[in-house]
Scaffold this motif. Structure first.
Motif, PDB file in Angstrom:
ATOM      1  N   LEU A 176     -56.514 -45.655  26.512  1.00 10.53           N
ATOM      2  CA  LEU A 176     -57.585 -46.387  27.196  1.00 10.53           C
ATOM      3  C   LEU A 176     -57.819 -47.743  26.535  1.00 10.53           C
ATOM      4  O   LEU A 176     -58.079 -48.742  27.212  1.00 10.53           O
ATOM      5  N   GLU A 177     -57.714 -47.762  25.212  1.00  8.47           N
ATOM      6  CA  GLU A 177     -57.887 -49.027  24.494  1.00  8.47           C
ATOM      7  C   GLU A 177     -56.748 -49.988  24.803  1.00  8.47           C
ATOM      8  O   GLU A 177     -56.970 -51.191  25.012  1.00  8.47           O
ATOM      9  N   LEU A 178     -55.518 -49.475  24.868  1.00 10.62           N
ATOM     10  CA  LEU A 178     -54.353 -50.326  25.129  1.00 10.62           C
ATOM     11  C   LEU A 178     -54.374 -50.922  26.534  1.00 10.62           C
ATOM     12  O   LEU A 178     -53.972 -52.076  26.732  1.00 10.62           O
ATOM     13  N   VAL A 179     -54.843 -50.139  27.496  1.00  6.88           N
ATOM     14  CA  VAL A 179     -54.853 -50.643  28.879  1.00  6.88           C
ATOM     15  C   VAL A 179     -56.103 -51.452  29.184  1.00  6.88           C
ATOM     16  O   VAL A 179     -56.285 -51.945  30.297  1.00  6.88           O
ATOM     17  N   GLY A 180     -56.991 -51.583  28.194  1.00  2.00           N
ATOM     18  CA  GLY A 180     -58.186 -52.401  28.398  1.00  2.00           C
ATOM     19  C   GLY A 180     -59.231 -51.736  29.270  1.00  2.00           C
ATOM     20  O   GLY A 180     -59.958 -52.409  30.001  1.00  2.00           O
ATOM     21  N   PHE A 181     -59.313 -50.388  29.188  1.00  2.54           N
ATOM     22  CA  PHE A 181     -60.303 -49.678  29.997  1.00  2.54           C
ATOM     23  C   PHE A 181     -61.709 -50.074  29.570  1.00  2.54           C
ATOM     24  O   PHE A 181     -61.996 -50.244  28.403  1.00  2.54           O
ATOM     25  N   GLY A 182     -62.584 -50.202  30.540  1.00  2.00           N
ATOM     26  CA  GLY A 182     -63.991 -50.439  30.228  1.00  2.00           C
ATOM     27  C   GLY A 182     -64.550 -51.647  30.950  1.00  2.00           C
ATOM     28  O   GLY A 182     -63.817 -52.518  31.431  1.00  2.00           O
ATOM     29  N   ASN A 183     -65.836 -51.677  31.011  1.00  5.50           N
ATOM     30  CA  ASN A 183     -66.570 -52.764  31.639  1.00  5.50           C
ATOM     31  C   ASN A 183     -67.375 -53.474  30.564  1.00  5.50           C
ATOM     32  O   ASN A 183     -68.274 -52.878  29.963  1.00  5.50           O
TER      33      ASN A 183
END
Length: 229
Positions: free
Chosen positions: A25-32
């Motif tokens: 999730l961190e690598l794919v830039g997950f989050g708002n």
């Protein structure tokens, strides 16, 4: 236990799946960025547990296949046992942390108990004026959780050759490692000092070493816990 290896494989797979999901999730830039708290909760409470379950199933199945005992019903039973073991380990870890928090942070958890104090001395630059009274000094502890006014100790104001020394204390009302102390003296520039103690700020009987500040002043401090001295 005959199937202990499969259960162990499931536990290891669950841990790897949990961590790997968070890293992915961190690598794919997950989050708002506008809602980082909600994004973090989704990652920790939804996606990462799903990854842990997937890792658990993979781990038990892989061990069964390596041992040549692959069986759908048996793998399912062992996966459920591994899942129960993971839940039990998480519960035990949570209980252990709770006990640790209660036994080591009583002043923060009991509002009626006295808080530990940050006791400090500030050695001002050479030539600076020694405050004539406590009313000339304002002290504030600033943290990421709160701000707390401090109290000067004018009876401990003194000189070290041509350098004035002021003293005071402030309550440590919250457990946090992000602390800084602001000192305001009438007629002098405001001064800000970083406090490098740990979040728990354990009791110490002696002051730490003098720590230089950018304006030429120095600070030293210690934590004093209730009933310790």
């Amino acid at each position: 236990m005959k199937n202990s290896l499969q259960m162990a494989g499931g536990v290891v797979g669950a841990v790897i799946g949990f961590v790997a999901t968070l890293l992915l999730l961190e690598l794919v830039g997950f989050g708002n960025r506008a809602g980082p708290i909600m994004s973090g909760m989704l990652a920790l409470l939804v996606f990462a547990p799903c990854g842990a379950i997937a890792g658990l199933l993979f781990g038990t199945t892989l061990v069964a296949r390596v041992r040549g005992r692959e069986n759908a019903d048996g793998s399912l039973r062992n996966s459920l046992k591994a899942f129960a073991l993971v839940v039990a380990l998480c519960a035990a870890a949570g209980a252990a942390y709770y006990v640790y928090a209660v036994t080591t942070a009583t002043p923060w958890l009991n509002p009626n108990a006295p808080n530990p104090l940050l006791v400090f001395e500030v050695r001002l630059p050479a030539g600076a004026a020694l405050p004539s009274s406590a009313r000339d000094v304002a002290i504030e502890l600033q943290t990421d959780l709160n701000t707390m006014p401090g109290e000067p100790r004018p009876d401990q104001f003194r000189r070290d050759d041509d350098r004035p020394i002021i003293a005071g204390y402030v309550e440590l009302a919250f457990r946090t490692a992000h602390r800084q102390l602001e000192i305001k003296i009438n007629g002098q520039p405001d001064r800000l000092y970083l406090i490098g103690s740990s979040a728990k700020a354990p009791h110490t009987a002696e002051f730490g070493p003098w720590q230089a500040n950018s304006d030429g002043s120095e600070i030293r401090y210690r934590a004093r816990w209730p009933g310790r001295d």
